[in-house]
Structures are given as structure tokens and as C-alpha cells.
Design an enzyme around this catalytic site. Structure first.
Site, PDB file in Angstrom:
ATOM      1  N   LYS A  15     -43.317  14.004 100.167  1.00  0.00           N
ATOM      2  CA  LYS A  15     -43.961  13.153 101.021  1.00  0.00           C
ATOM      3  C   LYS A  15     -45.693  13.434 100.809  1.00  0.00           C
ATOM      4  O   LYS A  15     -46.129  14.654 100.789  1.00  0.00           O
ATOM      5  CB  LYS A  15     -43.681  13.190 102.407  1.00  0.00           C
ATOM      6  CG  LYS A  15     -44.150  11.974 103.443  1.00  0.00           C
ATOM      7  CD  LYS A  15     -43.193  10.841 102.845  1.00  0.00           C
ATOM      8  CE  LYS A  15     -43.549   9.528 103.775  1.00  0.00           C
ATOM      9  NZ  LYS A  15     -42.691   8.459 103.442  1.00  0.00           N
ATOM     10  N   GLY A  64     -42.143  -1.684 117.683  1.00  0.00           N
ATOM     11  CA  GLY A  64     -42.941  -1.584 116.480  1.00  0.00           C
ATOM     12  C   GLY A  64     -42.712  -2.847 115.734  1.00  0.00           C
ATOM     13  O   GLY A  64     -41.768  -3.065 115.288  1.00  0.00           O
ATOM     14  N   VAL A  65     -43.817  -3.593 115.508  1.00  0.00           N
ATOM     15  CA  VAL A  65     -43.336  -5.200 114.972  1.00  0.00           C
ATOM     16  C   VAL A  65     -44.500  -5.344 113.557  1.00  0.00           C
ATOM     17  O   VAL A  65     -45.155  -6.242 113.407  1.00  0.00           O
ATOM     18  CB  VAL A  65     -43.597  -6.250 115.836  1.00  0.00           C
ATOM     19  CG1 VAL A  65     -42.300  -6.232 116.731  1.00  0.00           C
ATOM     20  CG2 VAL A  65     -44.914  -6.289 116.579  1.00  0.00           C
ATOM     21  N   GLY A  66     -44.519  -4.068 112.847  1.00  0.00           N
ATOM     22  CA  GLY A  66     -45.456  -4.350 111.615  1.00  0.00           C
ATOM     23  C   GLY A  66     -44.515  -4.692 110.638  1.00  0.00           C
ATOM     24  O   GLY A  66     -43.788  -5.622 110.813  1.00  0.00           O
ATOM     25  N   VAL A 101     -42.236  -3.659 108.790  1.00  0.00           N
ATOM     26  CA  VAL A 101     -40.720  -3.586 108.751  1.00  0.00           C
ATOM     27  C   VAL A 101     -40.249  -4.173 110.166  1.00  0.00           C
ATOM     28  O   VAL A 101     -39.259  -5.036 110.009  1.00  0.00           O
ATOM     29  CB  VAL A 101     -40.231  -2.136 108.755  1.00  0.00           C
ATOM     30  CG1 VAL A 101     -38.684  -1.864 108.835  1.00  0.00           C
ATOM     31  CG2 VAL A 101     -40.766  -1.490 107.348  1.00  0.00           C
TER      32      VAL A 101
END
Length: 349
Positions: free
Chosen positions: A81, A182-184, A186
Site C-alpha cells: 500500500k 459513505g456514498v462516494g 463505492v
């Protein structure tokens, strides 16, 4: 982690590399957890951290998760990462991205990057001017690769349906209440897929306006970001940042299922036992969210097209069932079972 390094999340990582480039302002970490199965694949995160120690800890945890994710997805890649530390203004320049590309190149192919939080496919194009060890680049229609977000969302969607069947006995999503954190790329993609199936949605995001706009579009409800984990729902789906399942937040859960795409959802290994003790069906994050890395890995390796990517993503429910079945047999939490399977696959069992 061995105490001599002072990082509890150090897990016999093969290498932890710290980079600075004063001219561009780059300050970055690349953590390589394992190359047992192949080069260490994992995206790069662009994020503002309170301090450098937090950035290193994030890289350590995320790289270990990538080792497990790639192994469980049957990919010939290890786990790594990248983390690029953003300033308070989150300024990101081509010069900084190119400097990160040179940092990758200095590792001679041991680490392969792709986009993650705070990065885009166009950022990958800039990074690729300095290194060939990058994936997630724009591709022709029907080819593997490109923005991994939609692939991750598809895998999470399939995993949520599998979790609904396992934890709720539901054969479909119609009328199933899903609370999405979280509604980005994905979480937003997941919400649209679930809405098409007739699911009832409650949405939250640190950008409250984005959550409200999507709720209006899909006929759902929006709540404050700090309230979503305690919403009474059939399924809670974390799709933001990690370490949100803690002793305190688990005690406040009012759900039967946790299934979402966020990395490192459990703050500690003990939190997997806490979910298990409450009888909550948990989909281990690195199993359910593997769609994106499947997409960019096949792009990098030149193995297959978009149809092959989707065929492999559709195996995610099967892998989740394997974990849940073993959990039922052994009495161990799904999180612990998944870790043991992944450790065996990377030669550390």
C-alpha cells in the site's frame, strides 16, 4: 508486530519505505507486507493525517489487508500500500505525483500501485509517466482496468446480497433496509444497485449534501454521518474509512448484518469477537471489497477482459460462504477465520 519497532500493526512486513522529495513536497510511505504470491499490489491513498505515525500505521494495516485480499481473490499478487501525506489544503500537483512515481520505480517492481481514496485514474496517468508499475489507467471499452470503484461496488453489492441471505434469510433485497456509511464511488454505486432491487436506503456521508442528493435521487433517507452506525436497519454497510467498528460502536449497533466496502473496519481483532458474540453476520472487508483489485490486477497482468473481471467478481459470495461455513463449524468469528485462510495462502499459516 514485534515490539522492537514500536508499531503494533507491523506484521513481519517485508519492507516499509519512507520517501521525501523537498522540491515537489512529496512525503510518502510504501509498505510491502508480502510478495509470497507475486509483486505487492495495492492502491495509493492521498490523505491528510494528524501526524506521520498515523500515516505509517495506516500503510501497515492497509498493506496487510491487501495481502489477504489478493490471496483470497485468487490473484497472483502480494500485498502492499502507498500513502501520500496531504497537507491541510490537500493540494496535489503533477510534480508531487511524478515524484511518487519515481519512488515506486526505485522499488524495481516489488510494488504495483493503483488509485485509492483521494486519487483518480488521471492521477495514475501522471504517476505512470515515471514508472510502469501502475494500474487503474484509462482503458478501452470492454477491457480490464480503469477506475476500480465500479468493480469494487459490484463486488460489495453481490456480497451484501449474500450476507442478507446468510444473516436475514432473504432471497432478494426488496424491502431490506440498508444503512450505508459513505456514498462516494463505492458506496454510491452500491446504493444505486440496491435501489434498483427495491431496497430501503438510509445514507450518510461526511459531505452531507452528497448524501442528501443521492437520497433524493433514490427515494431514500439521509442522516448525519455520526448517526449512521446506530440506525436501526437490517444491514449496516460501512463504505468510508476504517476502524469504525469499536467496542463502543458495536455496543450501539441495531442491525443483524455488517457488510460493506471500507478497508480495515475492525478497530482491533477483539472487535470481530464482539460482533460474533452479538450474533451479527459480518462480511470480512477484504473478501467483500476485492472487485477493484481484481479489475486492476488483471489489467496489470494482461489477463482477460471486462467479462473475465466480472466473472471473478461474481465468485465473491462463494468465498464469503466459505468463511461463514468455517466460522459456523469452528465457533470462531468470521474475521478470524478469514485471516487464518489468508495467512495459509501467503505462507504464514
Amino acid at each position: 508486530m514485534t515490539s522492537r519497532w514500536g508499531f503494533p500493526d507491523f506484521d513481519d512486513h517485508e519492507g516499509v519505505h519512507l520517501f521525501t522529495d523537498p522540491k515537489s513536497g512529496l512525503q510518502a510511505v510504501i509498505a510491502i507486507h508480502s510478495t509470497h504470491l507475486g509483486p505487492a499490489g495495492g492502491g495509493v491513498r492521498f490523505w491528510h493525517y494528524p501526524n506521520e505515525t498515523d500515516a505509517i500505521t495506516d500503510a501497515l494495516r492497509l498493506s496487510r489487508g491487501m495481502s489477504y485480499k489478493n490471496a483470497m481473490a485468487g490473484l497472483p499478487m502480494g500485498g502492499g500500500k502507498g500513502v501520500v501525506l496531504a497537507g491541510p489544503d490537500r493540494a496535489k500537483t503533477p510534480e508531487l505525483l511524478k515524484a511518487f512515481g519515481r519512488a515506486i520505480q526505485s522499488l524495481s517492481g516489488r510494488y504495483v500501485t493503483a488509485e485509492d481514496v483521494g486519487m483518480s485514474d488521471q492521477d495514475m496517468v501522471t504517476i505512470a509517466t515515471e514508472t510502469k508499475h501502475v494500474s487503474g489507467l484509462p482503458v478501452a471499452s470492454g477491457a480490464a482496468g480503469g477506475n476500480p470503484g465500479p468493480s469494487t461496488a459490484l463486488g460489495v453489492y453481490l456480497g451484501v446480497k449474500a450476507a442478507a441471505k446468510r444473516g436475514l434469510g432473504a432471497d432478494g433485497m426488496k424491502g431490506v433496509h440498508v444503512a450505508i456509511q459513505g456514498v462516494g464511488s463505492v458506496g454510491g454505486g452500491l446504493a444505486r444497485l440496491l435501489a434498483a432491487d427495491g431496497a430501503r436506503l438510509t445514507l450518510a456521508d461526511v459531505d452531507a449534501g452528497r448524501a442528501q442528493a443521492l437520497a433524493d435521487e433514490l427515494g431514500g433517507e439521509a442522516v448525519a454521518a455520526d448517526a449512521i452506525l446506530s440506525v436501526e436497519a437490517d444491514i449496516v454497510s460501512p463504505n468510508a474509512l476504517g476502524a469504525i467498528l469499536t467496542e463502543a460502536s458495536i455496543a450501539g449497533l441495531r442491525t443483524k448484518v455488517i457488510a460493506g466496502g471500507a478497508n480495515n473496519q475492525l478497530a482491533t481483532p477483539e472487535d470481530g469477537w464482539r460482533l460474533h458474540a452479538r450474533g451479527i453476520t459480518y462480511a470480512p472487508d477484504y473478501v467483500i471489497n476485492a472487485g477493484g483489485i481484481i479489475n486492476v490486477c488483471l489489467e496489470y497482468l494482461g489477463q482477460g477482459d471486462r467479462a473475465e473481471v466480472e466473472a471473478r467478481i461474481r465468485k465473491i459470495p462463494e468465498r464469503l460462504d466459505q468463511v461463514w461455513d468455517e466460522s459456523a463449524r469452528t465457533g470462531e468469528p468470521a474475521a478470524a477465520v478469514a485471516d487464518k485462510i489468508a495467512q495459509r495462502l501467503i505462507g504464514r499459516g
